[in-house]
Design a protein around this motif. Structure first.
Motif, PDB file in Angstrom:
ATOM      1  N   LYS A  45      43.413  38.102  64.914  1.00  0.00           N
ATOM      2  CA  LYS A  45      42.359  38.679  64.071  1.00  0.00           C
ATOM      3  C   LYS A  45      41.034  37.912  64.210  1.00  0.00           C
ATOM      4  CE  LYS A  45      44.782  37.970  60.340  1.00  0.00           C
ATOM      5  NZ  LYS A  45      45.918  37.244  60.949  1.00  0.00           N
ATOM      6  N   SER A  46      41.116  36.577  64.072  1.00  0.00           N
ATOM      7  CA  SER A  46      39.886  35.781  64.181  1.00  0.00           C
ATOM      8  C   SER A  46      39.354  35.798  65.611  1.00  0.00           C
ATOM      9  CB  SER A  46      40.139  34.332  63.743  1.00  0.00           C
ATOM     10  OG  SER A  46      40.518  34.296  62.389  1.00  0.00           O
ATOM     11  N   THR A  47      40.268  35.819  66.572  1.00  0.00           N
ATOM     12  CA  THR A  47      39.833  35.869  67.975  1.00  0.00           C
ATOM     13  C   THR A  47      39.103  37.187  68.246  1.00  0.00           C
ATOM     14  OG1 THR A  47      41.782  34.548  68.520  1.00  0.00           O
ATOM     15  CG2 THR A  47      40.585  35.523  70.359  1.00  0.00           C
ATOM     16  N   LEU A 172      33.834  39.705  58.345  1.00  0.00           N
ATOM     17  CA  LEU A 172      34.299  38.896  57.220  1.00  0.00           C
ATOM     18  C   LEU A 172      35.709  38.421  57.557  1.00  0.00           C
ATOM     19  CD1 LEU A 172      33.214  41.467  54.470  1.00  0.00           C
ATOM     20  CD2 LEU A 172      31.892  39.514  55.315  1.00  0.00           C
ATOM     21  N   ASP A 173      35.897  37.102  57.634  1.00  0.00           N
ATOM     22  CA  ASP A 173      37.196  36.566  58.055  1.00  0.00           C
ATOM     23  C   ASP A 173      37.882  35.871  56.882  1.00  0.00           C
ATOM     24  OD1 ASP A 173      39.395  35.722  59.409  1.00  0.00           O
ATOM     25  OD2 ASP A 173      38.314  34.719  61.030  1.00  0.00           O
ATOM     26  N   GLU A 174      38.721  36.606  56.177  1.00  0.00           N
ATOM     27  CA  GLU A 174      39.433  36.086  54.987  1.00  0.00           C
ATOM     28  C   GLU A 174      38.457  35.376  54.062  1.00  0.00           C
ATOM     29  OE1 GLU A 174      43.220  34.124  55.567  1.00  0.00           O
ATOM     30  OE2 GLU A 174      43.056  34.538  57.696  1.00  0.00           O
ATOM     31  N   HIS A 175      37.331  36.019  53.791  1.00  0.00           N
ATOM     32  CA  HIS A 175      36.241  35.310  53.117  1.00  0.00           C
ATOM     33  C   HIS A 175      36.489  35.053  51.633  1.00  0.00           C
ATOM     34  CE1 HIS A 175      35.355  39.402  52.082  1.00  0.00           C
ATOM     35  NE2 HIS A 175      34.217  39.129  51.472  1.00  0.00           N
TER      36      HIS A 175
END
Ligand SMILES: Nc1ncnc2c1ncn2[C@@H]1O[C@H](COP(=O)(O)OP(=O)(O)OP(=O)(O)O)[C@@H](O)[C@H]1O
Ligand SMILES: [Mg+2]
Length: 270
Positions: A45-47, A172-175
């Motif tokens: 996901k982050s990648t 938005l990454d698990e913000h």
């Protein structure tokens, strides 16, 4: 609009630490759409978000933002097109600078103007208005160092900063993952408000199946570097939290099966 074509990324290729993080991702997101991304730890996901903002070079594939091929663009060159907010409330802001200075930095992102004129007059009034809408009394703290604020307050400002220049894409990454439940609710409320007001194409990673069920107009589940499930429209709206929890358990089981298979191979070589 955002388009990814056959995007592949392997970290540490040819070494014992080789990880195939993205194994051929194809994804087209409509302008102004709001997509929620779920998936187990390490599913890419982050990648995926890193590939969009240009955090590293791709092994293969192309990334288009608004029809522009940005594949070869470095991260700073994409900065005016892509806004990003991370899990860590301390990651997106400069702690020693004031709230106003941080907002000034964000509003000149991708530009070359100096900060001083931005810190005066009309801009301050505009920021006060934006901060007042968050409802945390931040409009009276423009001149406080941002490092003095709580995690929820900082993450609210980081979100505001990421959307200030109306980027084509908002990542938005698990913000809200590092925030207490009340602050998380507040930041989610602000997210919905900002996404509705903006024309940014939004991609939000979350581990909260409640958020995944209730937010966004599309849901993408990543698994082992690939898109495992992609639903939108009425199908997305019908998805419930229990159904998503079941899907998540299934993906976890698949992960475990992989480990078991690896162990089987290992025992054969003992
Ligand atoms: N810079 C890097 N160098 C080496 N390996 C990396 C790097 N970034 C990510 N990886 C690996 O790539 C895989 C995918 O990682 P990624 O961070 O995209 O997962 P994720 O879905 O965001 O997981 P999480 O839910 O834990 O945040 C993982 O195995 C991770 O260890
Ligand atoms: Mg991640």
């Amino acid at each position: 609009m955002l388009r990814l074509e056959s995007v592949r990324k392997t970290f540490n290729p040819g070494t014992a630490n080789e990880v195939r993080a993205l194994a051929g991702v194809n994804l087209t997101l409509e302008p102004g759409s709001f997509t929620v991304v779920i998936g187990t730890n390490g599913s890419g996901k982050s990648t995926l978000q890193g590939a969009i903002c240009g955090a590293f070079e791709l092994d293969q594939g192309r990334v288009f933002v608004d029809g522009i091929d940005v594949t070869g663009w470095r991260e700073h060159r994409r900065a005016h097109l892509v806004g990003r907010v991370f899990q860590d409330p301390f990651a997106g802001t400069a702690p020693d600078l004031t709230v106003a200075e941080n907002l000034a930095l964000a509003s000149k992102r991708g530009g070359t103007r100096t900060l001083a004129p931005l810190l005066r007059g009309a801009r301050r009034a505009e920021w006060r208005g934006l901060l007042a809408r968050i409802g945390l009394g931040l409009e009276d703290r423009l001149d406080d160092p941002i490092g003095l604020l709580s995690g929820g307050q900082r993450q609210s400002i980081t979100l505001l900063m990421a959307t200030l220049t109306n980027p084509k894409v908002l990542l938005l990454d698990e913000h809200t993952a590092a925030l207490d439940p009340r602050s998380a609710e507040l930041v989610i409320g602000l997210t919905v408000q900002l996404v509705e007001q903006s024309s940014s194409t939004t991609l939000m990673v979350t581990h909260s199946m409640r958020q995944a069920a209730t937010l966004g107009d599309r849901l993408v589940a990543m698994h082992r570097g690939r898109v495992y499930l992609d639903v939108s429209g009425p199908e997305k709206r019908r998805l419930t939290e229990p159904e998503l929890l079941a899907l998540f358990s299934q993906m976890r089981r698949d992960d475990r099966f992989d480990e078991a298979a690896c162990e089987l191979v290992r025992t054969q070589y003992r």
